[in-house]
Motif scaffolding. Sequence first.
Motif, PDB file in Angstrom:
ATOM      1  N   ASN A 133      -3.758   2.215  -6.046  1.00 39.84           N
ATOM      2  CA  ASN A 133      -5.058   1.419  -6.558  1.00 39.84           C
ATOM      3  C   ASN A 133      -5.972   2.323  -7.638  1.00 39.84           C
ATOM      4  OD1 ASN A 133      -7.099  -0.417  -5.189  1.00 39.84           O
ATOM      5  ND2 ASN A 133      -7.658   1.258  -3.717  1.00 39.84           N
TER       6      ASN A 133
ATOM      7  N   ALA B 232      -1.904  -3.216   4.164  1.00 42.29           N
ATOM      8  CA  ALA B 232      -2.513  -4.086   2.689  1.00 42.29           C
ATOM      9  C   ALA B 232      -1.772  -3.826   1.439  1.00 42.29           C
ATOM     10  CB  ALA B 232      -4.082  -3.323   2.340  1.00 42.29           C
TER      11      ALA B 232
ATOM     12  N   ASP C 152       0.485  -1.585  -0.167  1.00 40.82           N
ATOM     13  CA  ASP C 152      -0.275  -0.042   0.160  1.00 40.82           C
ATOM     14  C   ASP C 152       0.647   1.206   0.401  1.00 40.82           C
ATOM     15  OD1 ASP C 152      -2.548   1.166   0.059  1.00 40.82           O
ATOM     16  OD2 ASP C 152      -3.120   0.693   2.438  1.00 40.82           O
TER      17      ASP C 152
ATOM     18  N   LYS D 207      -8.963 -11.721  -1.325  1.00 37.99           N
ATOM     19  CA  LYS D 207      -9.756 -11.015  -2.177  1.00 37.99           C
ATOM     20  C   LYS D 207      -9.871 -10.270  -3.568  1.00 37.99           C
ATOM     21  CE  LYS D 207     -11.678  -9.856   3.028  1.00 37.99           C
ATOM     22  NZ  LYS D 207     -11.450  -8.904   3.489  1.00 37.99           N
TER      23      LYS D 207
ATOM     24  N   THR E 171     -11.577  -8.103  -4.751  1.00 31.75           N
ATOM     25  CA  THR E 171     -12.215  -6.257  -3.893  1.00 31.75           C
ATOM     26  C   THR E 171     -10.832  -5.801  -3.759  1.00 31.75           C
ATOM     27  OG1 THR E 171     -13.096  -6.312  -1.764  1.00 31.75           O
ATOM     28  CG2 THR E 171     -14.524  -6.181  -4.173  1.00 31.75           C
ATOM     29  N   THR E 172     -10.486  -4.689  -3.628  1.00 30.55           N
ATOM     30  CA  THR E 172      -9.022  -4.076  -2.812  1.00 30.55           C
ATOM     31  C   THR E 172      -9.231  -4.252  -1.408  1.00 30.55           C
ATOM     32  OG1 THR E 172      -7.494  -2.283  -2.996  1.00 30.55           O
ATOM     33  CG2 THR E 172     -10.272  -1.477  -3.509  1.00 30.55           C
ATOM     34  N   THR E 173      -8.333  -3.783  -0.928  1.00 29.14           N
ATOM     35  CA  THR E 173      -8.023  -3.430   0.153  1.00 29.14           C
ATOM     36  C   THR E 173      -7.419  -2.283   1.020  1.00 29.14           C
ATOM     37  OG1 THR E 173      -6.025  -5.059   0.690  1.00 29.14           O
ATOM     38  CG2 THR E 173      -8.428  -5.872   0.872  1.00 29.14           C
TER      39      THR E 173
ATOM     40  N   LYS F 184      -6.210   1.140   0.734  1.00 33.10           N
ATOM     41  CA  LYS F 184      -6.298   2.792   1.349  1.00 33.10           C
ATOM     42  C   LYS F 184      -5.127   3.735   0.676  1.00 33.10           C
ATOM     43  CE  LYS F 184      -6.759   1.313   6.415  1.00 33.10           C
ATOM     44  NZ  LYS F 184      -6.185  -0.353   6.042  1.00 33.10           N
TER      45      LYS F 184
ATOM     46  N   TYR G 124      -6.041  -9.280  -3.729  1.00 38.12           N
ATOM     47  CA  TYR G 124      -5.867  -7.754  -2.679  1.00 38.12           C
ATOM     48  C   TYR G 124      -5.492  -8.906  -1.487  1.00 38.12           C
ATOM     49  CZ  TYR G 124      -6.807  -5.100  -6.004  1.00 38.12           C
ATOM     50  OH  TYR G 124      -7.107  -4.349  -7.141  1.00 38.12           O
ATOM     51  N   GLY G 125      -5.152  -8.483  -0.135  1.00 38.97           N
ATOM     52  CA  GLY G 125      -5.092  -8.818   0.779  1.00 38.97           C
ATOM     53  C   GLY G 125      -4.299  -8.015   2.183  1.00 38.97           C
ATOM     54  N   SER G 126      -4.127  -8.393   2.931  1.00 35.76           N
ATOM     55  CA  SER G 126      -3.555  -7.493   4.100  1.00 35.76           C
ATOM     56  C   SER G 126      -2.369  -9.064   5.124  1.00 35.76           C
ATOM     57  CB  SER G 126      -4.179  -6.724   5.558  1.00 35.76           C
ATOM     58  OG  SER G 126      -5.768  -7.522   5.529  1.00 35.76           O
TER      59      SER G 126
ATOM     60  N   CYS H 222      -1.125  -5.937  -2.818  1.00 37.64           N
ATOM     61  CA  CYS H 222      -1.593  -6.802  -3.787  1.00 37.64           C
ATOM     62  C   CYS H 222      -1.176  -7.460  -4.844  1.00 37.64           C
ATOM     63  CB  CYS H 222      -2.603  -5.661  -5.336  1.00 37.64           C
ATOM     64  SG  CYS H 222      -3.220  -6.127  -6.387  1.00 37.64           S
TER      65      CYS H 222
END
Length: 160
Positions: free
Chosen positions: A127, A147, A88, A116, A118-120, A122, A140-142, A149
Motif C-alpha cells: 500500500n 485484494a 496483495d 474502487k 480507495t484501497t482494499t 491489507k 482497487y478491487g478484490s 490493485c
Amino acid sequence: MIGFRKHRGLKRYYKNLAIQNDFEKFNWRDCYKQSGYWHLHFDWYGYGNNSFQRRKPHLDKLFKHFDILVEETKSLGIEFQLYIMLLDFHSANDSLYLHPPVPNNKRFPFKISDLKSTTTLKNKAINNYIDNLVGYEKMYGSGGDEAFCLLFKKNVGVPF
C-alpha cells in the motif's frame, strides 16, 4: 532439515534483476498479437511473497518495463490497454499487461466491475509503495480470495 532449501545465487539474481531489460530477450510485438491478454511476470519464484524487501526489486523492474512499453506502444498504431495488476500478498502474480483487440474476442476494452478508488489491500508495505507512485491511476478491487490493485496511466491506450 526436510523441506528447507537454500537459494543460492540470490545476490547475482537481484543484480541482474535491476539491470536486465526482459524485452531484449524476445520479440514482445509478436507475443501480444497471439493472445488478447499478453502479460509478463517478474517474480516467477515468489521470492517477494514473504518479504517486501525481496518484492520491491521485482516491483521496480515491473514499473521500469511499464515505462518502456509506454514509449514502445506509441508506434503500434492500434488500440490497446496497458496496465499493471498487483496482488496483495502473492508477488509471483504481479504482472504487466498489454491488451489489444483480437479477432474472435469481444472483451475489448477489458473492464472489471466494482473497482474502487480507495484501497482494499491489507498489505501495508505494498500500500505504501503504491501510494508513493506518481502519475498512475489506481483502482482497487478484490477477486477470489485476494485484494488487488490495477494501475495505469491516463492518455496511454484505452482507459478503464
